[in-house]
Design a protein around this motif. Sequence first.
Motif, PDB file in Angstrom:
ATOM      1  N   LEU A  44       0.823  -1.213   0.000  1.00 47.26           N
ATOM      2  CA  LEU A  44       0.000   0.000   0.000  1.00 47.26           C
ATOM      3  C   LEU A  44       0.858   1.265   0.000  1.00 47.26           C
ATOM      4  N   GLU A  45       1.925   1.260   0.769  1.00 50.20           N
ATOM      5  CA  GLU A  45       2.773   2.453   0.860  1.00 50.20           C
ATOM      6  C   GLU A  45       3.617   2.659  -0.386  1.00 50.20           C
ATOM      7  N   LYS A  47       2.745   1.747  -3.378  1.00 53.77           N
ATOM      8  CA  LYS A  47       1.808   2.203  -4.407  1.00 53.77           C
ATOM      9  C   LYS A  47       1.425   3.663  -4.177  1.00 53.77           C
ATOM     10  N   ARG A  48       1.180   4.035  -2.911  1.00 53.02           N
ATOM     11  CA  ARG A  48       0.822   5.421  -2.608  1.00 53.02           C
ATOM     12  C   ARG A  48       1.950   6.375  -2.986  1.00 53.02           C
ATOM     13  N   LYS A  49       3.160   6.019  -2.648  1.00 53.10           N
ATOM     14  CA  LYS A  49       4.294   6.891  -2.944  1.00 53.10           C
ATOM     15  C   LYS A  49       4.516   7.031  -4.449  1.00 53.10           C
ATOM     16  N   GLU A  51       2.019   6.811  -6.733  1.00 52.35           N
ATOM     17  CA  GLU A  51       0.895   7.633  -7.189  1.00 52.35           C
ATOM     18  C   GLU A  51       1.112   9.116  -6.881  1.00 52.35           C
ATOM     19  N   GLU A  52       1.824   9.394  -5.782  1.00 55.51           N
ATOM     20  CA  GLU A  52       2.103  10.778  -5.417  1.00 55.51           C
ATOM     21  C   GLU A  52       3.360  11.320  -6.084  1.00 55.51           C
ATOM     22  N   LYS A 318       1.679  10.794   6.255  1.00 56.52           N
ATOM     23  CA  LYS A 318       1.437  11.776   5.198  1.00 56.52           C
ATOM     24  C   LYS A 318       1.755  13.200   5.648  1.00 56.52           C
TER      25      LYS A 318
END
Length: 390
Positions: A44-45, A47-49, A51-52, A318
């Motif tokens: 999850l992390e 993928k989030r990083k 996407e950002e 975040k």
Amino acid sequence: MYPDLSYLFHDLFNTPYDNWTSIFKTFGLLLALTFVVAAGVVYLELKRKEEEGILKPVKKIRKAQTSIDITSLLVNVLIGFIIGFKLIYIIQEFDAFMVNGAGVVFSGKGSVGGGIIFGLLYGVYYYWNWNRKKDTFKKSVETLVHPYEKTGDIIVVAAISGIVGARLFSILENLDSFLQDPMGQLFSGSGLTIYGGLILAFIVVYYYVKKWGIPPIHMMDIAGLAIIIGYGVGRLGCHFSGDGDWGIVNEVAKPAWFFLPDWLWVYDYPHNVAESGVLIEGCDAKYCQRLDPGVYPTALWESILSFLIFIVLWVLRKRIKIAGVLFFIYMIFNGFERFFIESIRVNPKYDIVGLNWSQAQYISLGLILGGIAGVVFLYMRNKASKVPAK
């Protein structure tokens, strides 16, 4: 307590103790769940990083291959041999496996015939599969590898290096036993020191993610989250199995402010897998002992504290904009948590510079100081980078 599933099912459905379900050890199941939960956080992390825009996919070129890779073939044969070597032996010695699964798996004993058969089967399958797809390997192909796609590999690398490190540190803590029986201690299924696993896993994963173009400092932040929640789940395994990882005898009366159940203050670990204490009256199972007097349930306390730390870090992840700071905050929290728990936990003590602490307490102090130094260093470096040049 539940050393294996047969004890849980006995309480739930009144089935017999030590039946075939006893091969599923509570500690092993929760250890496996540890890696599943940690993998979820890492995925999850990452993928989030991405996407950002913090992380980027890496271009990798798969070179043309005109003949079978002999090294890969031999590795597959070796994997097959190990699986067959242990699997057939487990089937042959199933009664011993039910009693001590880890001891059987990590022993040097096995079936050579089973190993040869499985090794050949793996080798034949690898050759067949390569021959079926060989046309697709005849030209070089450029692909994009996303960071989150490496989650499985990262977890496997961390798991293997972590278990090796934990075992090595445990041997150092019990050097006398190791010198008396080196091979038995080396391949024992018991005795793991968590900080040894964390240290070696950190080093190995650091170089692995760097090779795949993932900035290690961002991976450190993710690792802090994954480690602390995984640690919380793993400590549940210690508690529910009663593996001896408990506190000192608790003869202190429960204080008035302690509003939680009595068993969270003092616990006697019935049916503990460490087989410590006095016999339970009327028990006819393999594990029929409980502690008397009771002790501090430190493994459960650590689990609760770990989940609370994870929640705090998850909220902060975040909001903190400086890469690496979250990991050093994790180090500080983890250091304080473990130092406190070690003060009421059963563990060997060492006299160093006038201090009588456990190995984990010395490491905890290092984590606290290192965490504070890391936060200050990264904050000052970030502040300096924003000062306009004159």
